[in-house]
Design a protein around this motif. Structure first.
Motif, PDB file in Angstrom:
ATOM      1  N   HIS A  21       0.764  -1.215  -0.191  1.00 34.08           N
ATOM      2  CA  HIS A  21      -0.012   0.064   0.244  1.00 34.08           C
ATOM      3  C   HIS A  21       0.767   1.092   0.271  1.00 34.08           C
ATOM      4  CE1 HIS A  21      -4.030  -1.475   0.003  1.00 34.08           C
ATOM      5  NE2 HIS A  21      -3.514  -3.009   1.349  1.00 34.08           N
ATOM      6  N   VAL A  24       2.633   1.910  -3.321  1.00 35.21           N
ATOM      7  CA  VAL A  24       1.225   2.055  -4.712  1.00 35.21           C
ATOM      8  C   VAL A  24       0.713   3.678  -4.330  1.00 35.21           C
ATOM      9  CG1 VAL A  24      -0.858   1.578  -5.004  1.00 35.21           C
ATOM     10  CG2 VAL A  24       0.453  -0.806  -4.888  1.00 35.21           C
ATOM     11  N   GLY A  25       1.375   4.093  -2.967  1.00 35.81           N
ATOM     12  CA  GLY A  25       0.982   5.593  -2.892  1.00 35.81           C
ATOM     13  C   GLY A  25       2.134   5.956  -3.458  1.00 35.81           C
ATOM     14  N   GLN A  26       3.261   5.901  -3.973  1.00 38.70           N
ATOM     15  CA  GLN A  26       4.632   6.419  -4.404  1.00 38.70           C
ATOM     16  C   GLN A  26       3.869   7.209  -5.617  1.00 38.70           C
ATOM     17  OE1 GLN A  26       6.620   8.112  -2.059  1.00 38.70           O
ATOM     18  NE2 GLN A  26       4.906   6.708  -0.889  1.00 38.70           N
ATOM     19  N   PRO A  27       3.080   8.152  -6.155  1.00 36.28           N
ATOM     20  CA  PRO A  27       3.634   8.336  -7.840  1.00 36.28           C
ATOM     21  C   PRO A  27       4.130   7.858  -8.997  1.00 36.28           C
ATOM     22  CG  PRO A  27       3.512  10.545  -6.418  1.00 36.28           C
ATOM     23  CD  PRO A  27       4.359   9.711  -5.511  1.00 36.28           C
ATOM     24  N   ARG A  30       3.363   3.777  -9.083  1.00 38.57           N
ATOM     25  CA  ARG A  30       1.466   3.159  -9.585  1.00 38.57           C
ATOM     26  C   ARG A  30       1.832   2.934 -10.891  1.00 38.57           C
ATOM     27  NH1 ARG A  30      -0.116   8.566  -8.167  1.00 38.57           N
ATOM     28  NH2 ARG A  30      -0.077   8.780  -6.304  1.00 38.57           N
ATOM     29  N   GLY A  31       0.876   1.228 -10.853  1.00 36.69           N
ATOM     30  CA  GLY A  31       0.973   0.368 -12.398  1.00 36.69           C
ATOM     31  C   GLY A  31       2.023  -0.732 -11.819  1.00 36.69           C
ATOM     32  N   ARG A  32       2.977  -0.626 -10.878  1.00 37.62           N
ATOM     33  CA  ARG A  32       4.288  -1.503 -11.132  1.00 37.62           C
ATOM     34  C   ARG A  32       4.198  -1.984  -9.831  1.00 37.62           C
ATOM     35  NH1 ARG A  32       7.930   0.501 -14.577  1.00 37.62           N
ATOM     36  NH2 ARG A  32       7.957   2.626 -15.377  1.00 37.62           N
TER      37      ARG A  32
END
Length: 133
Positions: A21, A24-27, A30-32
């Motif tokens: 989580h 995923v919150g790191q710009p 995202r998607g990686r």
């Protein structure tokens, strides 16, 4: 390149889902970042392993990932150990006991060492320790 991240939590609530989580919150990530649950090997007993997978590229993405992992480990309560494994088996392990006392410069140096390991670059010198006054 896809790396595998495992989290061992001794006496804290943080685990692989918490790390996932956070990442995923790191710009730049995202998607990686993905979750994978590994079943125990056939014929063995034990719980399934829960790991985080990250798809990285050299340069900015690996550096953003490394910085985020170091920041996550520094902010957890209890004792967590995070191991990042490259496809060739190279491992980099961080634990809360190693990073809690680092200042910002040392944390940045540690993140750079992790990024260098992920990218297969030459070893970056270990973080410097504060000098006594």
């Amino acid at each position: 390149m896809q790396v595998t991240i495992t989290v061992e939590s001794v006496n804290g609530p943080a685990g692989p889902d918490d790390l996932r989580h956070w990442l995923v919150g790191q710009p730049g990530l995202r998607g990686r970042i993905h979750r994978q649950v590994d079943a125990p090997a056939p014929g063995t007993m034990g719980a399934a392993g829960d790991v985080v997978l990250a798809v990285l590229e050299p340069g900015g993405v690996a550096a953003a990932f490394a910085g985020a992992v170091v920041a996550w480990v520094r902010t957890r309560r209890g004792t967590q150990t995070v191991t990042v494994t490259r496809p060739d088996g190279t491992r980099f392990t961080l634990s809360t006991t190693q990073v809690k006392g680092l200042d910002a410069r040392q944390a940045a140096e540690l993140a750079e060492r992790l990024a260098a390991t992920l990218e297969g670059r030459a070893e970056v010198p270990p973080p410097s320790t504060p000098s006594a006054p």
